[in-house]
Design a protein around this motif. Structure first.
Motif, short mmCIF file in Angstrom:
data_model
loop_
_atom_site.label_atom_id
_atom_site.label_comp_id
_atom_site.label_asym_id
_atom_site.label_seq_id
_atom_site.Cartn_x
_atom_site.Cartn_y
_atom_site.Cartn_z
N ALA A 189 0.86 -1.18 0.00
CA ALA A 189 0.00 0.00 0.00
C ALA A 189 0.90 1.23 0.00
O ALA A 189 2.11 1.14 -0.18
N ALA A 190 0.27 2.40 0.18
CA ALA A 190 1.07 3.63 0.32
C ALA A 190 1.35 3.83 1.81
O ALA A 190 0.48 3.59 2.65
N SER A 191 2.55 4.29 2.11
CA SER A 191 2.97 4.44 3.50
C SER A 191 2.16 5.52 4.21
O SER A 191 1.94 6.60 3.69
N LYS A 192 1.72 5.23 5.43
CA LYS A 192 1.08 6.25 6.26
C LYS A 192 1.51 6.03 7.71
O LYS A 192 1.82 4.91 8.11
N MET A 193 1.51 7.13 8.48
CA MET A 193 2.12 7.08 9.80
C MET A 193 1.16 6.67 10.91
O MET A 193 1.54 6.67 12.07
N SER A 194 -0.07 6.38 10.57
CA SER A 194 -1.00 5.89 11.59
C SER A 194 -1.76 4.73 11.00
O SER A 194 -1.70 4.48 9.81
N ASP B 43 5.60 6.36 -0.22
CA ASP B 43 4.38 7.19 -0.30
C ASP B 43 3.75 7.18 -1.68
O ASP B 43 2.61 7.60 -1.85
N TYR B 155 -2.66 12.14 5.04
CA TYR B 155 -2.55 11.75 6.46
C TYR B 155 -1.47 12.59 7.14
O TYR B 155 -1.60 12.97 8.30
N ASP B 156 -0.37 12.84 6.43
CA ASP B 156 0.75 13.57 7.06
C ASP B 156 0.33 14.95 7.54
O ASP B 156 0.50 15.26 8.73
N ALA B 178 10.82 11.19 11.51
CA ALA B 178 9.61 11.89 11.97
C ALA B 178 8.83 11.01 12.95
O ALA B 178 8.38 11.49 13.98
N ALA B 179 8.69 9.75 12.61
CA ALA B 179 7.83 8.91 13.45
C ALA B 179 8.19 7.45 13.34
O ALA B 179 8.73 7.00 12.33
N THR B 193 10.85 3.84 5.53
CA THR B 193 10.76 4.59 4.28
C THR B 193 11.02 6.07 4.56
O THR B 193 11.32 6.46 5.70
N HIS B 195 9.26 10.06 3.60
CA HIS B 195 8.04 10.69 3.10
C HIS B 195 8.37 12.00 2.37
O HIS B 195 9.00 12.90 2.96
N LEU B 198 7.30 15.35 3.87
CA LEU B 198 8.12 15.82 4.99
C LEU B 198 9.58 15.97 4.56
O LEU B 198 10.49 15.77 5.38
N GLY B 202 12.24 10.40 7.83
CA GLY B 202 12.07 8.95 7.88
C GLY B 202 10.84 8.53 8.66
O GLY B 202 10.34 9.25 9.53
N PHE B 203 10.35 7.35 8.32
CA PHE B 203 9.25 6.75 9.05
C PHE B 203 9.46 5.23 9.06
O PHE B 203 9.88 4.65 8.05
#
Lengths: 196, 463
Positions: A189-194, B43, B155-156, B178-179, B193, B195, B198, B202-203
């Motif tokens: 999928a596409a990366s997301k932080m939550s 992303d 989302y970011d 970042a997180a 990865t 983003h 940002l 990094g995440f």
């Protein structure tokens, strides 16, 4: 609308179409033993009290060879209208002409493989008879206007084709979406932080 | 992996990758205590996508949406546009004056999303960019929702906004991590990865489960060395983080997926000594609301392109303060336009400007999805997310998993003909293996779909 001949009467008339009406057309400007569309239409118009075709209308008919089944439908309808009922109870002048040059007939011709279906297939035959009556503001004898409209709607080939096309398109779209979803579920999928 | 291969592989996933972002990417990936990565992810944003994310961010800041029981003009216009593009909107809005007959509009349900998705997806939507983000499935209705990288990219800014409103002052962008998203599951994807939104920050998504690391202390070393600005996760994963004694304290905690009880919030707050932000977010809708810094039991509507209402069983908005089901309209997912979409969660609305400065309405008394844990006979804890993760991989419409007081488990499912008895048996065995085969799981198929409000997870054990 007025009451016309019964639907059975119209069906019998259509079934009894002479073989000569199903012959090929003569080529434009040519001569031969085939059908001459303008002449057939003119005969009908004159016999039902209307004016003959004008040069523009003749040209339109001559140039309509590319419209699938259109010319043959007109021939079949000429036979249907060239009946004692219509000769004695002449439709309002202009109505038959308007029907012949409307978008309805080319559209109707386009949804069937062969014009013969309007003779051989019971539903298509009934549809054409009802259309012919409706075009000259008549409803079938023994019915009322409402019932006639409803029955015609259930037989409507053009609408049926539209529904089928829409269904096919929807099914195709559903297939595409399902395939895209399956393909992508198997991939990243596409990366997301939550997360949810 | 060779350097060139790594760059190629990453740029396929992060199309806007810049050379200067590789430093942080490699530092995260090649750290001696890095997790055993099991997937690659990025992303997937192209220039036009990033522009749309930035444009969304600008409006998010400047155009906060304030509404009451009826939708604002921007949502009415959006619905009119969708009426021309989506068969679902066309049929539901047929004969309806959107503005004046809003309450007559039939709400969209999760079942509609499962069984009539093709009607909802706009006819002109280009499916080539479709992505499917997995859901933790804590609702009992696992919905694989289609999404677009640009919508996921939003989302970011939404997260950044929620964190900033809760006091985070540090910039998350640039040459830093970042997180880190903390998971605590037996099995999940882990990746790192960068983003683009940002500026290459990094995440990483990691799993605290021991078998994902090289040594017992690796997770603590890794998180500490990465020094992420914030940690995201669910309450269970944060509690596991604390139990493992991991000392790193970020500048903010972002909790999602499962509702956070006050006692858990207090514990997290006491341990991390930083703002703890709770976010109400669904896979189908994206982030909906964030917890208010002045009153964390209150959730302010977060995006400015959604209209949220609370409805009675008949689809009427309930008066302010009364409980009903949350419904969402709007959004930015080009594949999933929402029209009074019933989320299955209950709450009441609270209108008017808040003392924290936020003007968007708030959701209060949110009855979201609760944290439920199950137990093996020898004390092994099984997280409900692991169970839903297994069920999600089978064609199940809805489910309810119950552990009885004698440890026996029953999984009630509603599934179509696609679920064969063989695959049901396979699903049962996989769930039993979560309990180290100490517990038997019985599967009961329901002829009718389970009621939407059925609790997905129930544990009757008294420990």
């Amino acid at each position: 609308m007025k009451e016309g001949p019964s639907i059975e009467y119209m069906l019998d008339r259509l079934t009894a179409i002479p073989a000569v009406f199903m012959k090929e057309f003569n080529k434009a400007g040519g001569s031969g033993t085939g059908l001459e569309l303008s002449a057939i239409v003119n005969d009908l118009l004159l016999d039902t009290g209307d004016k003959p075709l004008n040069p523009d209308e003749i040209k339109k008919l001559e140039n309509s060879a590319n419209k699938k089944n259109y010319r043959k439908l007109i021939v079949i309808l000429c036979h249907a209208y060239h009946d004692l009922f219509f000769l004695e109870n002449r439709p309002e002048p202009g109505l038959i002409r308007k029907f012949f040059f409307s978008q309805k007939l080319p559209a109707l011709g386009a949804v069937v493989d062969s014009e013969e279906l309007f003779i051989s297939d019971p539903d298509r035959r009934e549809e054409l008879c009802r259309l012919a009556l409706d075009a000259v503001n008549l409803f079938p004898g023994g019915e009322d206007e409402k019932r006639a409209k409803e029955r015609l709607a259930t037989l409507d080939s053009i609408e049926r084709k539209k529904i089928l096309d829409r269904t096919r398109e929807a099914q195709q779209r559903a297939r595409e979406i399902r395939e895209a979803m399956l393909r992508q579920e198997a991939e990243e999928a596409a990366s997301k932080m939550s997360r949810e | 992996m060779k350097h060139e291969d790594m760059v190629k592989s990453l740029s396929e996933r992060v199309p806007l990758l810049k050379k200067e972002w590789l430093g942080i990417y490699r530092r995260m990936g090649e750290h001696p205590h890095a997790p055993k990565w099991n997937t690659l992810c990025g992303d997937r944003l192209f220039e036009a996508d990033l522009e749309s994310v930035r444009s969304f961010e600008g409006k998010l800041q400047k155009e906060r949406l304030n509404f009451r029981e009826l939708p604002p003009e921007s949502i009415i216009l959006w619905c009119s546009e969708m009426e021309r593009r989506s068969q679902w909107f066309e049929s539901v809005l047929n004969g309806i004056d959107i503005k004046n007959d809003w309450c007559r509009i039939t709400p969209m349900t999760r079942r509609d999303m499962q069984s009539k998705l093709e009607q909802i997806v706009p006819l002109d939507a280009d499916l080539s960019r479709l992505v499917v983000n997995p859901t933790s499935g804590t609702t009992g209705h696992p919905i694989p929702a289609p999404n677009h990288p640009a919508a996921v990219g939003c989302y970011d800014p939404l997260i950044q906004y929620a964190l900033r409103m809760n006091g985070l002052n540090t910039d998350c962008s640039g040459d830093k991590v970042a997180a880190i998203q903390i998971c605590s599951q037996q099995k999940t994807i882990v990746y790192h990865t960068v983003h683009s939104y940002l500026e290459g920050a990094g995440f990483a998504k990691i799993n605290l489960e021991q078998n994902c690391w090289r040594t017992d202390e690796s997770s603590a070393f890794y998180i500490n060395d990465m020094h992420p600005v914030f940690l995201s996760g669910d309450p269970y994963s944060f509690l596991d983080y604390i139990n493992r004694g991991i000392e790193y304290r970020p500048e903010s905690i972002l909790s999602t997926a499962i509702s956070m009880e006050k006692i858990v919030r207090d514990k997290l707050h006491g341990y991390f000594r930083c703002p703890v932000v709770d976010m109400y977010s669904l896979n189908e809708t994206g982030p909906i609301a964030y917890s208010c810094p002045h009153d964390p039991s209150k959730f302010h509507i977060l995006p400015n392109d959604i209209f949220v209402e609370v409805l009675s069983g008949t689809g009427e908005p309930v008066p302010e303060g009364e409980r009903g089901e949350i419904a969402v309209t709007g959004g930015r997912n080009p594949y999933l336009p929402l029209l009074r979409y019933l989320t299955g969660d209950t709450a009441s609305m609270n209108y008017g400007e808040c003392s924290c400065g936020e003007i968007s309405p708030a959701i209060v008394n949110l009855g979201g999805r609760k944290l439920v844990l199950f137990y093996g006979k020898s004390g092994k804890i099984v997280n409900s997310i692991d169970i839903s993760g297994i069920i999600r991989s089978f064609p199940v419409y809805t489910f309810s998993f119950i552990q009885r007081s004698d440890y026996r488990c029953t999984l009630k499912i509603a599934a179509g003909g696609e679920l064969t008895s063989r695959s049901a048996k396979f699903m049962k065995e996989k769930i039993e293996s979560l309990f180290d085969n100490e517990i038997k799981v019985e599967i009961e198929s329901e002829n009718i779909l389970l009621k939407e409000k059925t609790m997905p997870f129930i544990c009757e054990l008294e420990l």
